[in-house]
Design a protein around this motif. Structure first.
Motif, mmCIF file in Angstrom:
data_model
loop_
_atom_site.group_PDB
_atom_site.id
_atom_site.type_symbol
_atom_site.label_atom_id
_atom_site.label_comp_id
_atom_site.label_asym_id
_atom_site.label_seq_id
_atom_site.Cartn_x
_atom_site.Cartn_y
_atom_site.Cartn_z
ATOM 1 N N ASN A 10 0.813 -1.226 0.000
ATOM 2 C CA ASN A 10 0.000 0.000 0.000
ATOM 3 C C ASN A 10 0.844 1.272 0.000
ATOM 4 O OD1 ASN A 10 -2.364 -1.497 0.060
ATOM 5 N ND2 ASN A 10 -2.492 -1.475 2.298
ATOM 6 N N ASN A 11 2.103 1.166 0.371
ATOM 7 C CA ASN A 11 2.972 2.347 0.487
ATOM 8 C C ASN A 11 4.306 2.087 -0.210
ATOM 9 O OD1 ASN A 11 1.326 4.014 2.484
ATOM 10 N ND2 ASN A 11 1.499 2.043 3.533
ATOM 11 N N ALA A 12 4.244 1.803 -1.480
ATOM 12 C CA ALA A 12 5.443 1.422 -2.233
ATOM 13 C C ALA A 12 6.500 2.526 -2.216
ATOM 14 C CB ALA A 12 5.070 1.059 -3.671
ATOM 15 N N ILE A 13 6.095 3.759 -2.450
ATOM 16 C CA ILE A 13 7.066 4.867 -2.501
ATOM 17 C C ILE A 13 7.718 5.053 -1.136
ATOM 18 C CG2 ILE A 13 7.337 7.356 -2.840
ATOM 19 C CD1 ILE A 13 5.197 7.150 -5.019
ATOM 20 N N LEU A 14 6.939 5.048 -0.091
ATOM 21 C CA LEU A 14 7.479 5.191 1.258
ATOM 22 C C LEU A 14 8.435 4.040 1.589
ATOM 23 C CD1 LEU A 14 7.407 6.857 3.858
ATOM 24 C CD2 LEU A 14 5.488 5.473 4.604
ATOM 25 N N SER A 15 8.092 2.846 1.175
ATOM 26 C CA SER A 15 8.942 1.685 1.418
ATOM 27 C C SER A 15 10.264 1.796 0.663
ATOM 28 C CB SER A 15 8.213 0.407 0.997
ATOM 29 O OG SER A 15 7.039 0.243 1.763
ATOM 30 N N ILE A 16 10.220 2.283 -0.568
ATOM 31 C CA ILE A 16 11.440 2.462 -1.364
ATOM 32 C C ILE A 16 12.330 3.519 -0.725
ATOM 33 C CG2 ILE A 16 12.323 3.303 -3.590
ATOM 34 C CD1 ILE A 16 9.863 1.897 -4.873
ATOM 35 N N ILE A 17 11.741 4.600 -0.257
ATOM 36 C CA ILE A 17 12.515 5.659 0.412
ATOM 37 C C ILE A 17 13.167 5.106 1.678
ATOM 38 C CG2 ILE A 17 12.333 7.853 1.662
ATOM 39 C CD1 ILE A 17 10.158 8.643 -0.403
ATOM 40 N N TRP A 18 12.407 4.345 2.446
ATOM 41 C CA TRP A 18 12.947 3.754 3.672
ATOM 42 C C TRP A 18 14.118 2.831 3.356
ATOM 43 C CZ3 TRP A 18 13.431 -1.226 5.561
ATOM 44 C CH2 TRP A 18 13.772 -1.328 6.903
ATOM 45 N N LEU A 19 13.962 1.988 2.343
ATOM 46 C CA LEU A 19 15.021 1.072 1.951
ATOM 47 C C LEU A 19 16.264 1.832 1.482
ATOM 48 C CD1 LEU A 19 15.902 -1.856 1.498
ATOM 49 C CD2 LEU A 19 14.934 -1.693 -0.805
ATOM 50 N N ALA A 20 16.059 2.906 0.715
ATOM 51 C CA ALA A 20 17.189 3.718 0.241
ATOM 52 C C ALA A 20 17.936 4.342 1.421
ATOM 53 C CB ALA A 20 16.695 4.803 -0.722
#
Length: 143
Positions: A10-20
């Motif tokens: 549900n929060n792909a962009i937020l998850s990608i930012i967190w991973l980065a």
């Protein structure tokens, strides 16, 4: 576990930012752990100068250098240092050299250049002259 998968979906962009962010933190840690350039504090600088005859090299502009510097420091312009012009420092190639700038940021890049030029023990004063002065340590003035 299902909740994590649902959150990521549900929060792909937020998850990608967190991973980065996690990757950048880990990369920064590895870089600092395995770097040939060490960051030191004012007390460590004092010990290196007193025990190992380290040379302090101030890369701030001449005007700032003359308004207050660490005793025994020599001035080297950042422009010369960026061009690998370390005239006058050749005799210190095998001794500890501590680079000092205003905040410690400029010195880090120049420290890498010095290390690539064959200087074996290059250190950077973490926080630069600001850290030195905040520690209440003395400076000298004049030409």
């Amino acid at each position: 576990m299902e909740q994590y998968i649902e959150f990521i979906g549900n929060n792909a962009i937020l998850s990608i930012i967190w991973l980065a962010l996690v990757v950048m933190i880990v990369a920064s840690w590895f870089k600092s752990k395995f770097s040939a350039i060490r960051q030191i504090n004012p007390q460590q600088l004092t010990l290196l100068v007193n025990r190992e005859d380290a040379q302090v090299v101030d890369i701030r502009p001449v005007k700032e250098f003359n308004s207050g510097r660490i005793a025994g420091a020599v001035q080297l312009s950042a422009e010369k240092a960026k061009q690998s012009d370390f005239a006058g420092l050749e005799k210190h190639k095998n001794k500890p050299i501590i680079l000092v700038c205003t905040t410690g940021m400029t010195a880090s890049g120049i420290a890498n250049t010095m290390h690539k030029a064959g200087y074996e023990q290059v250190y950077v004063l973490n926080g630069g002259m600001g850290a030195w002065q905040s520690a209440g340590l003395p400076t000298t003035n004049g030409k």
